[in-house]
Design an enzyme around this catalytic site. Structure first.
Site, PDB file in Angstrom:
ATOM      1  N   GLY A   1       0.864  -0.980   0.117  1.00 46.74           N
ATOM      2  CA  GLY A   1       0.050   0.153   0.225  1.00 46.74           C
ATOM      3  C   GLY A   1       0.803   1.566   0.191  1.00 46.74           C
TER       4      GLY A   1
ATOM      5  N   GLU B   1      10.913   3.132   6.044  1.00 50.08           N
ATOM      6  CA  GLU B   1      10.795   1.823   6.227  1.00 50.08           C
ATOM      7  C   GLU B   1      11.842   1.323   7.424  1.00 50.08           C
ATOM      8  OE1 GLU B   1       8.689  -0.770   5.138  1.00 50.08           O
ATOM      9  OE2 GLU B   1       9.886  -1.596   6.586  1.00 50.08           O
TER      10      GLU B   1
ATOM     11  N   THR C   1       5.160  -7.167   3.831  1.00 45.36           N
ATOM     12  CA  THR C   1       4.704  -8.376   3.791  1.00 45.36           C
ATOM     13  C   THR C   1       4.661  -9.279   2.628  1.00 45.36           C
ATOM     14  OG1 THR C   1       3.480  -7.880   5.996  1.00 45.36           O
ATOM     15  CG2 THR C   1       2.865  -9.873   5.137  1.00 45.36           C
ATOM     16  N   CYS C   2       3.786  -8.648   1.565  1.00 52.47           N
ATOM     17  CA  CYS C   2       3.551  -9.558   0.513  1.00 52.47           C
ATOM     18  C   CYS C   2       4.836  -9.979  -0.082  1.00 52.47           C
ATOM     19  CB  CYS C   2       2.815  -8.644  -0.582  1.00 52.47           C
ATOM     20  SG  CYS C   2       2.722  -9.414  -1.837  1.00 52.47           S
TER      21      CYS C   2
ATOM     22  N   CYS D   1       2.871 -13.355   0.510  1.00 54.54           N
ATOM     23  CA  CYS D   1       2.345 -13.914  -0.777  1.00 54.54           C
ATOM     24  C   CYS D   1       3.592 -14.423  -1.522  1.00 54.54           C
ATOM     25  CB  CYS D   1       1.717 -13.054  -1.328  1.00 54.54           C
ATOM     26  SG  CYS D   1       0.655 -11.499  -0.712  1.00 54.54           S
TER      27      CYS D   1
ATOM     28  N   LYS E   1       5.548 -17.597  -0.007  1.00 57.67           N
ATOM     29  CA  LYS E   1       4.634 -18.574   0.366  1.00 57.67           C
ATOM     30  C   LYS E   1       4.301 -19.237  -1.047  1.00 57.67           C
ATOM     31  CE  LYS E   1       0.487 -17.754  -0.632  1.00 57.67           C
ATOM     32  NZ  LYS E   1      -0.333 -16.930   0.172  1.00 57.67           N
TER      33      LYS E   1
ATOM     34  N   TYR F   1      11.992  -3.201  -6.067  1.00 58.18           N
ATOM     35  CA  TYR F   1      10.968  -2.064  -5.393  1.00 58.18           C
ATOM     36  C   TYR F   1      12.052  -0.908  -5.115  1.00 58.18           C
ATOM     37  CZ  TYR F   1       6.682  -4.384  -4.641  1.00 58.18           C
ATOM     38  OH  TYR F   1       5.563  -4.707  -4.808  1.00 58.18           O
TER      39      TYR F   1
ATOM     40  N   TYR G   1      -6.603 -18.380   6.569  1.00 63.44           N
ATOM     41  CA  TYR G   1      -5.605 -18.478   5.513  1.00 63.44           C
ATOM     42  C   TYR G   1      -4.367 -19.062   5.557  1.00 63.44           C
ATOM     43  CZ  TYR G   1      -8.629 -15.078   2.828  1.00 63.44           C
ATOM     44  OH  TYR G   1      -9.466 -14.364   2.008  1.00 63.44           O
ATOM     45  N   ILE G   2      -3.555 -18.365   6.595  1.00 66.90           N
ATOM     46  CA  ILE G   2      -1.904 -18.797   6.759  1.00 66.90           C
ATOM     47  C   ILE G   2      -2.141 -20.242   7.423  1.00 66.90           C
ATOM     48  CG2 ILE G   2      -0.068 -18.319   8.217  1.00 66.90           C
ATOM     49  CD1 ILE G   2      -0.593 -15.445   8.105  1.00 66.90           C
TER      50      ILE G   2
ATOM     51  N   GLU H   1      -2.647 -22.600   4.224  1.00 71.73           N
ATOM     52  CA  GLU H   1      -1.733 -22.648   3.404  1.00 71.73           C
ATOM     53  C   GLU H   1      -0.330 -23.390   3.930  1.00 71.73           C
ATOM     54  OE1 GLU H   1      -1.296 -18.565   2.290  1.00 71.73           O
ATOM     55  OE2 GLU H   1      -3.045 -18.737   0.998  1.00 71.73           O
TER      56      GLU H   1
ATOM     57  N   GLY I   1      -4.063 -15.501  13.457  1.00 70.38           N
ATOM     58  CA  GLY I   1      -4.739 -14.302  12.877  1.00 70.38           C
ATOM     59  C   GLY I   1      -3.414 -13.245  13.033  1.00 70.38           C
TER      60      GLY I   1
ATOM     61  N   ASP J   1      -3.348  -2.954   5.593  1.00 68.92           N
ATOM     62  CA  ASP J   1      -3.624  -3.896   6.958  1.00 68.92           C
ATOM     63  C   ASP J   1      -3.767  -3.319   8.205  1.00 68.92           C
ATOM     64  OD1 ASP J   1      -3.282  -5.607   4.828  1.00 68.92           O
ATOM     65  OD2 ASP J   1      -1.742  -7.008   5.906  1.00 68.92           O
TER      66      ASP J   1
ATOM     67  N   THR K   1      -3.323  -7.691  -0.321  1.00 68.28           N
ATOM     68  CA  THR K   1      -2.437  -6.940  -1.239  1.00 68.28           C
ATOM     69  C   THR K   1      -2.971  -5.895  -2.214  1.00 68.28           C
ATOM     70  OG1 THR K   1      -0.583  -8.431  -0.727  1.00 68.28           O
ATOM     71  CG2 THR K   1      -0.449  -6.676  -2.637  1.00 68.28           C
TER      72      THR K   1
ATOM     73  N   HIS L   1     -13.565 -26.305 -24.274  1.00 68.20           N
ATOM     74  CA  HIS L   1     -13.524 -27.966 -23.718  1.00 68.20           C
ATOM     75  C   HIS L   1     -12.171 -28.341 -24.224  1.00 68.20           C
ATOM     76  CE1 HIS L   1     -15.197 -31.746 -22.634  1.00 68.20           C
ATOM     77  NE2 HIS L   1     -14.825 -32.251 -23.710  1.00 68.20           N
TER      78      HIS L   1
ATOM     79  N   GLU M   1     -15.036 -24.625 -17.394  1.00 72.05           N
ATOM     80  CA  GLU M   1     -16.456 -24.672 -18.277  1.00 72.05           C
ATOM     81  C   GLU M   1     -17.675 -25.091 -17.419  1.00 72.05           C
ATOM     82  OE1 GLU M   1     -16.511 -27.850 -21.323  1.00 72.05           O
ATOM     83  OE2 GLU M   1     -15.097 -28.876 -20.410  1.00 72.05           O
TER      84      GLU M   1
HETATM   85  P1  NDP Z   1      -7.324 -15.596   9.582  1.00 74.19           P
HETATM   86  O1  NDP Z   1      -8.048 -14.488  10.191  1.00 74.19           O
HETATM   87  O2  NDP Z   1      -7.483 -15.999   8.171  1.00 74.19           O
HETATM   88  O3  NDP Z   1      -7.391 -16.813  10.584  1.00 74.19           O
HETATM   89  C1  NDP Z   1      -7.123 -16.613  11.875  1.00 74.19           C
HETATM   90  C2  NDP Z   1      -7.323 -18.026  12.595  1.00 74.19           C
HETATM   91  O4  NDP Z   1      -6.840 -17.928  13.940  1.00 74.19           O
HETATM   92  C3  NDP Z   1      -8.736 -18.524  12.658  1.00 74.19           C
HETATM   93  O5  NDP Z   1      -8.623 -19.835  12.287  1.00 74.19           O
HETATM   94  C4  NDP Z   1      -9.214 -18.089  14.138  1.00 74.19           C
HETATM   95  O6  NDP Z   1     -10.287 -19.053  14.368  1.00 74.19           O
HETATM   96  C5  NDP Z   1      -8.184 -18.428  14.846  1.00 74.19           C
HETATM   97  N1  NDP Z   1      -8.057 -17.599  16.149  1.00 74.19           N
HETATM   98  C6  NDP Z   1      -7.985 -16.294  16.134  1.00 74.19           C
HETATM   99  N2  NDP Z   1      -7.891 -15.962  17.614  1.00 74.19           N
HETATM  100  C7  NDP Z   1      -7.830 -17.122  18.232  1.00 74.19           C
HETATM  101  C8  NDP Z   1      -7.875 -17.584  19.512  1.00 74.19           C
HETATM  102  N3  NDP Z   1      -7.703 -16.501  20.430  1.00 74.19           N
HETATM  103  N4  NDP Z   1      -7.954 -18.952  20.010  1.00 74.19           N
HETATM  104  C9  NDP Z   1      -7.759 -19.688  18.894  1.00 74.19           C
HETATM  105  N5  NDP Z   1      -7.972 -19.634  17.473  1.00 74.19           N
HETATM  106  C10 NDP Z   1      -7.973 -18.170  17.223  1.00 74.19           C
HETATM  107  O7  NDP Z   1      -5.821 -15.144   9.923  1.00 74.19           O
HETATM  108  P2  NDP Z   1      -4.433 -15.217   9.005  1.00 74.19           P
HETATM  109  O8  NDP Z   1      -3.400 -14.892  10.175  1.00 74.19           O
HETATM  110  O9  NDP Z   1      -4.464 -16.599   8.545  1.00 74.19           O
HETATM  111  O10 NDP Z   1      -4.360 -14.269   7.975  1.00 74.19           O
HETATM  112  C11 NDP Z   1      -4.621 -13.014   8.294  1.00 74.19           C
HETATM  113  C12 NDP Z   1      -5.074 -12.199   6.961  1.00 74.19           C
HETATM  114  O11 NDP Z   1      -4.209 -12.115   5.922  1.00 74.19           O
HETATM  115  C13 NDP Z   1      -6.147 -12.841   6.375  1.00 74.19           C
HETATM  116  O12 NDP Z   1      -7.486 -12.806   6.824  1.00 74.19           O
HETATM  117  C14 NDP Z   1      -6.206 -12.481   5.039  1.00 74.19           C
HETATM  118  O13 NDP Z   1      -6.825 -11.218   4.854  1.00 74.19           O
HETATM  119  C15 NDP Z   1      -4.492 -12.163   4.956  1.00 74.19           C
HETATM  120  N6  NDP Z   1      -4.006 -13.378   4.050  1.00 74.19           N
HETATM  121  C16 NDP Z   1      -4.419 -13.621   2.815  1.00 74.19           C
HETATM  122  C17 NDP Z   1      -3.713 -14.493   2.109  1.00 74.19           C
HETATM  123  C18 NDP Z   1      -4.025 -14.739   0.533  1.00 74.19           C
HETATM  124  O14 NDP Z   1      -4.367 -13.899   0.240  1.00 74.19           O
HETATM  125  N7  NDP Z   1      -4.040 -15.996   0.298  1.00 74.19           N
HETATM  126  C19 NDP Z   1      -2.716 -15.343   2.768  1.00 74.19           C
HETATM  127  C20 NDP Z   1      -2.508 -15.310   3.989  1.00 74.19           C
HETATM  128  C21 NDP Z   1      -3.046 -14.003   4.774  1.00 74.19           C
HETATM  129  P3  NDP Z   1     -12.065 -18.796  14.130  1.00 74.19           P
HETATM  130  O15 NDP Z   1     -11.962 -19.112  12.702  1.00 74.19           O
HETATM  131  O16 NDP Z   1     -12.531 -19.715  14.945  1.00 74.19           O
HETATM  132  O17 NDP Z   1     -12.123 -17.188  14.332  1.00 74.19           O
END
Ligand code: NDP
Length: 456
Positions: free
Chosen positions: A21, A40, A47-48, A53, A56, A104, A182-183, A186, A266, A308, A316, A441, A446
């Protein structure tokens, strides 16, 4: 550009954070003749590029080879043995992130953006201090991103972050992943593909909260089929180091032991230590996100935030779009806001998941009557190889207008397919227009054009 920005300040804009961003906004502003500085504290690219991204996806490519090796004999290739060296993968990833960081840096300097290395602090509404230097500007843009959250679980400091996992020199024999977003998915998929024994412990009943329920249940099945040990409904009590490794205890007495534990519970906005609160910039009391309006304006007139750190949609392309819209609004006299309601996203687990628009449940919550079309099939490649993975596709259609409200897919190439369909969904395409599109096809995509019978 308004008069307040002209001669009195060192710069028209100071951006804090050279991630997706911040770099996009700074370069675009500089191209309009705006005098820009960017600060910076870490590597340029954010991060990306450095720890998200891009690295990963390099790891995901590495993991996918395991499938190709396993499937090849069914296609006539003699079976061969393959050895994986973690250090070589990490080295290749480092070389690529260094190359991208160089690009960059060159892009910033060729656009005339001045880069200041160091941790920045906002001293007043128009002043930033970085590495002992005081810089002033008409506007300050906070684009500091987010970092791994640490829920208050005793022993959580024993768990690594995704950044640290991308720098491992040795493949862990046993990996335990905490979370199911997500993380989590993955990295669980990647390390399973590379050869680790992987467990995934999470508090929900199915992974990927917020995604369509049909994707969530199928994703759980697909992960299990790949040999990942799923522990849904896990209530984290504590982590402790024992002789055999790190043990994660659940409140119900179950325990999982691993050599490496990944905290994927998270991410939280990087807003602390910037001096924002002291200036009266409103932060969200729960997450610490900088509270902004639709034009990325904070509660202090000269301070803005994108990406973020605002905790809107942590993706991103969204951060880049917010940064460019901020420049249009503030420096080009063309106020522009980003529509966060129709954004495609993908989870690059194996097999991947991708979607755009409303889930069936979200459409129902809005009081919309929906018609659902779906396809569930074994991809042609897997019929020969005997691999059990299936692909699943779903269209959520508004029964009243025939408009396609949501496209959801789990399966090979889901991110590529859904990204292309995102054009149609963003334009408001109807199911009838999907039907009128000639199929290509033989492809998997499709199937989205050939869904004739709604689900009962
Ligand atoms: P997410 O929000 O996707 O997942 C967080 C996970 O942690 C969930 O399973 C959540 O559980 C769990 N959690 C959170 N707090 C607690 C707690 N106190 N106790 C137990 N479990 C908990 O976060 P990520 O860190 O994976 O990714 C962050 C953000 O980064 C994503 O939301 C996305 O926007 C971005 N991202 C995008 C990617 C992509 O585009 N491919 C790849 C990686 C990240 P619950 O589901 O029960 O809430």
């Amino acid at each position: 550009m308004s008069a307040e920005n002209t001669a009195v300040y060192d710069f028209d804009l100071i951006t804090i954070g050279a991630g997706s961003g911040g770099v996009a906004a700074s370069r675009y502003a500089a191209a309009q003749g705006v005098r820009v500085a960017i600060c910076e504290a870490d590597r340029v690219g954010g991060t990306c590029v450095i720890r998200g991204c891009i690295p990963k996806k390099i790891f995901m490519y590495a993991a996918q080879f395991a499938e190709s090796f396993a499937d090849a004999p069914a296609y006539g290739w003699a079976a061969a043995t393959h050895a994986f060296e973690m250090e070589r993968l990490t080295g290749a990833k480092n070389a690529e992130t260094e190359r991208l960081e160089g690009i960059y840096r060159r892009m910033l300097s060729s656009s005339g953006v001045r880069l200041f290395a160091g941790r920045a602090q906002v001293a007043d509404a128009h002043t930033v201090v970085v590495d002992g230097q005081r810089l002033s500007a008409g506007r300050i843009l906070v684009a500091t991103g987010a970092a791994t959250a640490r829920p208050p679980i005793p022993g959580i400091e024993l768990a690594l972050t995704s950044t640290e996992l991308l720098d491992l020199r040795e493949l862990p024999h046993r990996l335990l992943v905490l979370g199911s977003g997500y993380i989590a998915l993955e990295f669980a998929s990647i390390f399973r593909g590379l050869g680790s024994e992987v467990s995934l412990a999470f508090r929900a009943e199915a992974p990927l909260r917020g995604f369509d329920q049909d994707l969530r249940t199928r994703s759980a099945t697909a992960l299990r089929e790949r040999g990942i040990d799923l522990r849904p409904g896990f209530k984290f009590a504590r982590l402790e180091r024992q002789a055999g490794g790190i043990v994660c205890h659940g409140a119900d007495g179950q325990a999982v032991e691993a050599d490496v534990v990944l905290n994927a519970m998270g991410r939280l906005p990087n807003s602390a230590g910037l001096g924002l609160e002291a200036l009266g910039v409103k932060l969200d009391p729960g997450s610490g996100a900088v509270c902004v309006d639709a034009y990325s304006r904070s509660s202090v007139d000269s301070i803005f935030a994108v990406g973020d750190v605002t905790d809107r949609l942590a993706l991103t392309p969204v951060a880049i779009a917010e940064g460019r819209a901020f420049v249009d609004t503030e420096f080009r006299g063309k106020p522009r806001r980003i529509d966060h309601s129709t954004v495609a996203s993908a989870v690059f687990c194996l097999p991947p998941v991708a979607c755009i628009g409303l889930t069936e449940a979200a459409a129902r919550e809005r009081g919309l009557r929906t018609t659902v079309f779906e396809a569930d099939f074994r991809p042609m490649k897997n019929v020969i190889s005997g691999r059990a993975d299936r692909s699943y596709m779903k269209l959520v259609v508004d029964a009243a207008s025939d408009r396609v409200l949501g496209v959801h897919m789990l399966g090979v190439d889901a991110p590529e397919i859904v990204q292309s369909l995102a054009v149609a969904v963003t334009m408001g395409a109807t199911k009838q227009q999907f039907d009128a599109t000639m199929a290509m096809h033989p492809t998997a995509a499709e199937e989205f054009m050939l869904m004739r019978t709604p689900r009962a």
